[in-house]
Design an enzyme around this catalytic site. Structure first.
Site, mmCIF file in Angstrom:
data_model
loop_
_atom_site.group_PDB
_atom_site.id
_atom_site.type_symbol
_atom_site.label_atom_id
_atom_site.label_comp_id
_atom_site.label_asym_id
_atom_site.label_seq_id
_atom_site.Cartn_x
_atom_site.Cartn_y
_atom_site.Cartn_z
ATOM 1 N N LYS A 120 0.835 -1.208 0.000
ATOM 2 C CA LYS A 120 0.000 0.000 0.000
ATOM 3 C C LYS A 120 0.870 1.258 0.000
ATOM 4 C CE LYS A 120 -4.375 -1.749 1.577
ATOM 5 N NZ LYS A 120 -5.419 -1.790 2.577
ATOM 6 N N LYS A 202 -8.524 -9.577 -10.033
ATOM 7 C CA LYS A 202 -9.681 -9.713 -9.138
ATOM 8 C C LYS A 202 -10.662 -8.558 -9.349
ATOM 9 C CE LYS A 202 -10.045 -8.771 -4.485
ATOM 10 N NZ LYS A 202 -9.758 -8.786 -3.066
ATOM 11 N N LYS A 205 -13.527 -3.478 -5.386
ATOM 12 C CA LYS A 205 -14.468 -2.383 -5.194
ATOM 13 C C LYS A 205 -13.820 -1.019 -5.415
ATOM 14 C CE LYS A 205 -14.925 -3.301 -0.140
ATOM 15 N NZ LYS A 205 -13.682 -3.023 0.478
HETATM 16 P P1 AMP Z 1 -12.080 -6.177 -0.153
HETATM 17 O O1 AMP Z 1 -13.251 -5.657 -0.920
HETATM 18 O O2 AMP Z 1 -10.914 -6.485 -1.053
HETATM 19 O O3 AMP Z 1 -11.750 -5.340 1.039
HETATM 20 O O4 AMP Z 1 -12.513 -7.609 0.410
HETATM 21 C C1 AMP Z 1 -13.544 -7.812 1.337
HETATM 22 C C2 AMP Z 1 -13.950 -9.269 1.297
HETATM 23 O O5 AMP Z 1 -14.541 -9.618 0.043
HETATM 24 C C3 AMP Z 1 -12.790 -10.253 1.469
HETATM 25 O O6 AMP Z 1 -13.228 -11.343 2.243
HETATM 26 C C4 AMP Z 1 -12.458 -10.689 0.064
HETATM 27 O O7 AMP Z 1 -11.877 -11.962 0.029
HETATM 28 C C5 AMP Z 1 -13.833 -10.666 -0.596
HETATM 29 N N1 AMP Z 1 -13.672 -10.321 -2.022
HETATM 30 C C6 AMP Z 1 -13.406 -9.098 -2.527
HETATM 31 N N2 AMP Z 1 -13.351 -9.117 -3.866
HETATM 32 C C7 AMP Z 1 -13.580 -10.412 -4.241
HETATM 33 C C8 AMP Z 1 -13.634 -11.089 -5.504
HETATM 34 N N3 AMP Z 1 -13.456 -10.441 -6.641
HETATM 35 N N4 AMP Z 1 -13.891 -12.407 -5.510
HETATM 36 C C9 AMP Z 1 -14.097 -13.082 -4.351
HETATM 37 N N5 AMP Z 1 -14.050 -12.515 -3.121
HETATM 38 C C10 AMP Z 1 -13.788 -11.183 -3.062
#
Ligand code: AMP
Length: 338
Positions: A120, A202, A205
């Protein structure tokens, strides 16, 4: 462990989502869906990790809106506030308070080794703030306050959880058993969803190009447009294969939201062209989220209900959190406020 209504011990789970971007279908598959299932067998504490969001730059109005949104989606996807504890992290000041104490029991060298901090810092060299550095100790506080036995995490959080365990063990050894030493919990379900524009990355968000991400807030037309424009692969076969990341990702999404296996989906679309397939995937996702979005809009338009939900959740969480915090304060030698 907490005692449940039937007198049986239930393991405690803590999980939190950072409101740094709007929720996506990736979040739903990778985290939210499973959170609902876990409430059957565990005593679950689910937080909106708003304090963690401050480690990166935010538009204050967006952070505020998302905090409400996340909570509304928690309920809309089926989390029952009577079966689990839903709250905003900043509404339970014990998180920040315990984090300070844990900072004093975490070595600089340990925190400096965190790869997420390094990544980061590289991504935003102009904002390498102390909060970003101390992120893992706040996360340790989140978990340890509730004496969580299990923490559902992905690979990216493994190192942070390891540090939380180290801190807990250090504290327990130095004083006396105070914290449950948490274990990582890796639920079997939850495929990884990839960007519709770059199926090797991936779906995130905070992706720069939102056209590759399906947000839970996207209306039906937007969802359909994004799926119709999804990147596909060369050839014309609808088949799950390593050299077909775009089609494979769409098949995964279709499989999850239709309840069919990938193999069944392949059979269903044998002979179809890519355009027809993408339209069907879009329709399936729209259909799946229809009741969730309906519920979300009902909840989000009722601020009174949401505020009450936040209040009750925070009160419930605080009862557990302050039990732990006061133990900690006493053990380290702080005088209880008269
Ligand atoms: P984040 O949005 O990266 O902070 O992730 C929050 C949660 O959502 C975590 O448990 C991630 O593993 C899950 N997550 C986020 N993006 C994905 C994705 N594209 N596919 C599967 N799980 C996701």
């Amino acid at each position: 462990m907490t005692e449940s209504n039937n007198g049986k011990e239930k393991k405690v789970i803590f999980s939190a989502l950072k409101p740094t971007g709007d929720l996506t279908i990736g979040n739903y598959i990778g985290a939210l869906k499973n959170m609902v299932a876990l409430t059957e067998d565990y005593d679950c504490y689910y937080a909106v990790a708003d304090l963690h969001s401050l480690t990166v730059e935010n538009v204050p109005a967006d952070l505020r809106r998302r905090s409400y949104d996340f909570l509304a989606f928690f309920v809309a996807i089926g989390l029952d506030p009577d079966k689990c504890t839903l709250f905003l992290q900043s509404h339970v000041p014990a998180h920040a308070e315990l984090a300070w104490v844990l900072n004093c029991y975490t070595l600089f060298g340990e925190a400096r080794r965190m790869t997420q901090f390094k990544d980061k810092s590289k991504k935003a060299p102009e904002n390498v703030n102390v909060g970003l550095f101390a992120y893992p100790t706040l996360m340790a506080a989140d978990i340890l306050l509730y004496q969580a036995d299990l923490v559902p995490i992905g690979k990216d959080q493994q190192q942070h959880l390891e540090l939380a365990r180290t801190i807990a063990e250090r504290f327990n050894n130095r004083y006396s058993p105070t914290f449950v030493v948490p274990e990582g919990f890796y639920p079997k379900t939850g495929a990884k969803i990839y960007s519709l524009l770059d199926p090797t990355a991936k779906m995130g968000k905070t992706d720069d190009n939102t056209a590759g991400t399906i947000f839970l807030l996207d209306d039906e037309d937007t969802v359909m447009r994004k799926f119709k424009r999804a990147v596909t692969d060369s050839g014309n076969e609808i088949k799950f294969a390593a050299d077909k990341p775009g089609i494979s990702n769409l098949l995964t999404i279709y499989s999850i939201f239709s309840g069919k296996s990938v193999r069944e989906a392949e059979v269903e679309f044998a002979g179809s062209d890519y355009a027809t397939f993408k339209t069907r995937v879009g329709e399936c996702v729209v259909e799946y989220f229809k009741p969730i979005r309906k519920k979300y809009f009902e909840i989000i338009s009722d601020k009174g209900y949401l505020n009450e939900l936040m209040k009750k959740g925070a009160e419930k969480a605080a009862r557990t959190a302050y039990r732990t915090l006061s133990k900690v304060y006493r053990k380290v030698g702080l005088v209880p406020a008269p």
